[in-house]
Motif scaffolding. Structure first.
Motif, PDB file in Angstrom:
ATOM      1  N   GLY A 104      47.249  36.242  39.014  1.00 48.77           N
ATOM      2  CA  GLY A 104      48.440  36.993  38.633  1.00 48.77           C
ATOM      3  C   GLY A 104      48.232  38.473  38.373  1.00 48.77           C
ATOM      4  N   LYS A 105      47.007  38.966  38.518  1.00 45.11           N
ATOM      5  CA  LYS A 105      46.718  40.377  38.260  1.00 45.11           C
ATOM      6  C   LYS A 105      46.164  41.038  39.522  1.00 45.11           C
ATOM      7  CE  LYS A 105      45.541  39.368  33.501  1.00 45.11           C
ATOM      8  NZ  LYS A 105      44.456  39.160  32.569  1.00 45.11           N
ATOM      9  N   PRO A 106      46.482  42.317  39.744  1.00 43.81           N
ATOM     10  CA  PRO A 106      45.899  43.015  40.896  1.00 43.81           C
ATOM     11  C   PRO A 106      44.369  43.018  40.793  1.00 43.81           C
ATOM     12  CG  PRO A 106      47.677  44.304  39.947  1.00 43.81           C
ATOM     13  CD  PRO A 106      47.404  43.172  38.991  1.00 43.81           C
ATOM     14  N   CYS A 107      43.724  42.831  41.937  1.00 45.31           N
ATOM     15  CA  CYS A 107      42.261  42.783  41.959  1.00 45.31           C
ATOM     16  C   CYS A 107      41.741  43.338  43.276  1.00 45.31           C
ATOM     17  CB  CYS A 107      41.763  41.353  41.765  1.00 45.31           C
ATOM     18  SG  CYS A 107      42.292  40.213  43.068  1.00 45.31           S
ATOM     19  N   GLN A 108      40.454  43.593  43.324  1.00 46.24           N
ATOM     20  CA  GLN A 108      39.798  44.071  44.538  1.00 46.24           C
ATOM     21  C   GLN A 108      39.499  42.889  45.453  1.00 46.24           C
ATOM     22  OE1 GLN A 108      36.683  47.084  44.330  1.00 46.24           O
ATOM     23  NE2 GLN A 108      35.361  45.659  45.451  1.00 46.24           N
TER      24      GLN A 108
END
Length: 171
Positions: free
Chosen positions: A155-159
């Motif tokens: 649910g969180k932006p990530c690389q």
């Protein structure tokens, strides 16, 4: 001479070199470094995708089936997570490569992986196969200038990495 750029990005067969075999960097005669080190932690070594991905739509506009095709290029994307994808869809990337091909006039495969950060910015591009140094520079420049929808992890932006494969054909 008629030329054509066959677009294979997530549309047919995605094959990347075996990371166990690709352990070193090569230097192209024109001085472009082709990084063959493994950055493919989540990308399938061989992925046969079950159909085309629309060029003219954003990831958010894809059907569940189309999203599943994109996910099939990755080995480990848990349910609910999403890979990075060009914010405006694949068409601008495709069009830029096609425009470059008008000048480069090369034939051969291009396999690259762009590392996209949590803000949707490409941090690096690794080339695993390229028909010419000019093609490598073109693809890297296009990807570095492309804004991406970042990947989503829990649910969180990530690389996450984004693979592209192109077949340049001259006819």
């Amino acid at each position: 001479m008629i030329h054509r750029l066959m677009f294979v990005l997530l549309a047919g067969v995605l094959t990347l070199p075996d990371p166990a075999v690709a352990q070193s960097a090569k230097q192209d005669p024109e001085g472009v470094r082709i990084d063959t080190t493994s950055v493919l932690s989540r990308i399938r070594k061989f992925a046969i995708l079950p159909g085309p991905i629309p060029l003219d739509r954003r990831y958010q506009e894809f059907t569940a089936e189309e999203k599943a095709r994109v996910h099939a290029a990755y080995e480990r994307i848990p349910d609910g997570d999403e890979p990075p994808f060009p914010a405006d869809g694949l068409k601008p990337v495709y069009d830029a490569l096609l425009k470059g091909q008008e000048h480069l006039m090369v034939a051969g495969k291009l396999r690259v992986v762009a590392t996209v950060d949590a803000a949707g910015t490409v941090q690096s591009v690794a080339a695993f196969e390229s028909p010419a140094a000019g093609v490598t520079r073109l693809a890297a420049t296009i990807l570095m200038l492309t804004k991406f929808k970042p990947a989503s992890c829990t649910g969180k932006p990530c690389q996450m990495d984004f693979p592209l494969e192109f077949e340049f054909v001259l006819r």
